[in-house]
Motif scaffolding. Structure first.
Motif: not given
Length: 548
Positions: A117-131, A158-167
């Motif tokens: 499912y290559p098109g799902t790589i950026d699918v978001r959770t209810m909290n707007e989080e990606t894989a 995500n919903k708090a506008r926190v990105t992977p770089i921040y994490k």
């Protein structure tokens, strides 16, 4: 300081876990106990090595697909895909199996799902989080690399506008951060509160992370919604290495937050003497006030940071302190910071400095001197310290001696009287024909006797403008310390009126009896005579007055 806020704890709540994780996956060393909740649900309480407890329903289990991913069973997953089973179904949190793979760090399973499912790589959770976000948050380096190589967007927040770089910065994972930067992740992205990855890295004093960010273009002087820059964060949290790095890369040492506080001001508030010392060596201005008009030395004195106060004394302008309308002595005395008070006195600060009118009126009693603060706190040590340093006990509108009387503190009274406190003090705003010292001690005969022994004017209590004639009806009178309304002409309170108040009238006889021991010939007014006539046992007092 406005916006002084734990962003790390705030954002830690914004990474969700899949619903089955609420049931918790036990690890070696975890212990459990079963119980029934108030609504009858059977539960298990898992206790981890660190003391944290997870309470989960007993009967719930992960789905077969999730269980396969958790166990890294890529063969089962491959067979499900070959059979045509749909692996895109979301759970109640919006998670699909791809998210589970990223969360658990199951690289082989993740490869299978990305390929299927290559098109799902950026699918978001209810909290707007990606894989990618989940893999970063869990420090799964190989999964992060695979996702990025497969085209995952590095800047989806995500919903708090926190990105992977921040994490990555929060998790202090330099390897993952380098990958995200390599794939053009935005190092200057702001969360909902305007916080950036550099703010986070600085708060953790992680120089490796800080350097990666700055080399990738992170702005040194970026501010959040409260005007707080990374430099401010370093000073606030006591991170000297990060502070040196930022100043070395051009950060303005005297920049101010939205509330006008400087990095020096905040370091002083938090007692980071090593930060204060370094900031001063870098020409930080100790004379920049916050929006409340207080200087760094004020806040250091208020918080009782003695070492910091000592660093600030030689670089703080006395003229700026006078302009603020309050001395550090006031704040040290108000908060019972005795050691700091000693240092300020030793440095020559004026023990008789008074609050400005604007600051004095912030207090109902219109207090003005450091001595008043010490006495009102019943701080004997500070009271003695100030008096020995030359504090005048008769400056305040309400004499500190009156405060000591109200508190019933003989030690304070003796100290004040020994240093010249007015034994016959009055309150200008609540005028009386007899000393307020007597007014405030009427209900405490031992205190009244002590004051009379010290020379308090007892005779004035028997001076009545109505004499033996008829007295007007009594008004509501009580020994207070407040101030009359503007344009109200104060009426002089007489002793006979005061002893007639409900709280004192039952003590009228003993009070008059004690006062008579300190006067010569006196004529009791008709109201005092009426009091003595009201109790048979007080007849002897009336006879005593006629002999005086």
């Amino acid at each position: 300081m406005t916006g002084a806020f734990s962003y790390r704890s705030y954002f830690s709540h914004f990474h969700s876990r899949p619903s089955h994780l609420r049931r918790y996956q036990p690890r070696p060393g975890d212990t459990s106990s079963k119980f029934t909740s108030g609504n009858g649900t059977r539960c298990i309480a898992w206790t981890r090595y660190d003391g944290s407890v997870y309470i989960v329903p007993e009967h719930e289990e992960p789905s077969p697909i999730v269980e396969a991913i958790m166990n890294g069973n890529d063969e089962l997953l491959r067979s499900k895909l070959k059979s045509g089973e749909n692996l895109l179904e979301k759970n109640e949190d919006g998670w699909i199996p791809l998210h589970e793979c990223a969360y658990y760090g199951q690289l082989k399973c993740l490869k299978l799902l990305i390929k299927a499912y290559p098109g799902t790589i950026d699918v978001r959770t209810m909290n707007e989080e990606t894989a990618l976000y989940l893999a970063t948050n869990r420090n799964h380096v190989d999964c992060v690399q695979l996702l990025l190589e497969s085209g995952a967007e590095p800047d989806i927040a995500n919903k708090a506008r926190v990105t992977p770089i921040y994490k990555a910065c929060e998790r202090q994972n330099a390897e993952i951060l380098k990958m995200l930067v390599k794939y053009n992740g935005d190092v200057n992205h702001r969360c909902n509160q305007g916080w950036t990855a550099l703010h986070e890295a600085v708060s953790r004093n992680d120089l490796e992370i800080i350097e990666i960010l700055v080399q990738a273009g992170a702005k040194i002087s970026v501010s959040n919604i409260y005007g707080i820059s990374p430099l401010f964060v370093a000073a606030q949290s006591g991170q000297l290495d990060a502070l040196k790095f930022l100043i070395g890369h051009g950060a303005d040492v005297n920049s101010q937050a939205s509330d006008k506080a400087t990095a020096l001001y905040e370091a002083c508030k938090n007692g980071h003497a090593h930060i204060v010392e370094y900031l001063l060596s870098e020409n930080a201005d100790a004379n920049i006030p916050g929006k409340n008009g207080l200087l760094p030395i004020h806040i250091a004195a208020q918080c009782g940071h003695k070492e910091t106060v000592c660093l600030l004394i030689p670089v703080t302008s006395r003229a700026r302190i006078r302009r603020s309308g309050i001395s550090p002595l006031h704040l040290a005395a108000e908060r019972n910071r005795d050691e700091t008070l000693e240092e300020l006195i030793e440095a020559g600060y004026d023990v008789n400095s008074t609050l400005s009118y604007e600051r004095s009126r912030m207090y109902e009693d219109r207090r003005s001197t450091p001595l008043y603060f010490a006495v009102s706190n019943n701080n004997i040590y500070a009271t003695e310290l100030l008096l020995k340093a030359g504090a005048h006990p008769n400056v305040d509108l309400i004499n500190p001696l009156l405060v000591a009387i109200r508190q019933g503190c003989i030690k304070s009274m003796k100290l004040l009287l020994a240093h010249g406190a007015n034994i016959n003090a009055y309150i200008a705003a609540v005028p009386s024909t007899f000393p307020a010292t007597i007014m405030f001690s009427m209900q405490y005969l031992s205190l009244l006797k002590f004051l009379l022994d010290q020379g308090c004017d007892a005779l004035s209590c028997f001076t009545c403008e109505y004499g033996s004639g008829e007295h007007p009806p009594l008004q509501d009178i009580s020994p207070r310390e407040d101030f009359p309304q503007r344009n109200t002409k104060p009426k002089f309170v007489q002793f006979c009126e005061m002893v007639s108040t409900p709280k004192i009238t039952r003590w009228a006889g003993p009070i008059i009896d004690l006062l008579l021991d300190y006067v010569g010939n006196v004529q009791l007014c008709s109201r005092l005579t009426e009091h003595l006539d009201s109790y048979e046992d007080w007849a002897v007092i009336k006879e005593k007055s006629s002999k005086c």
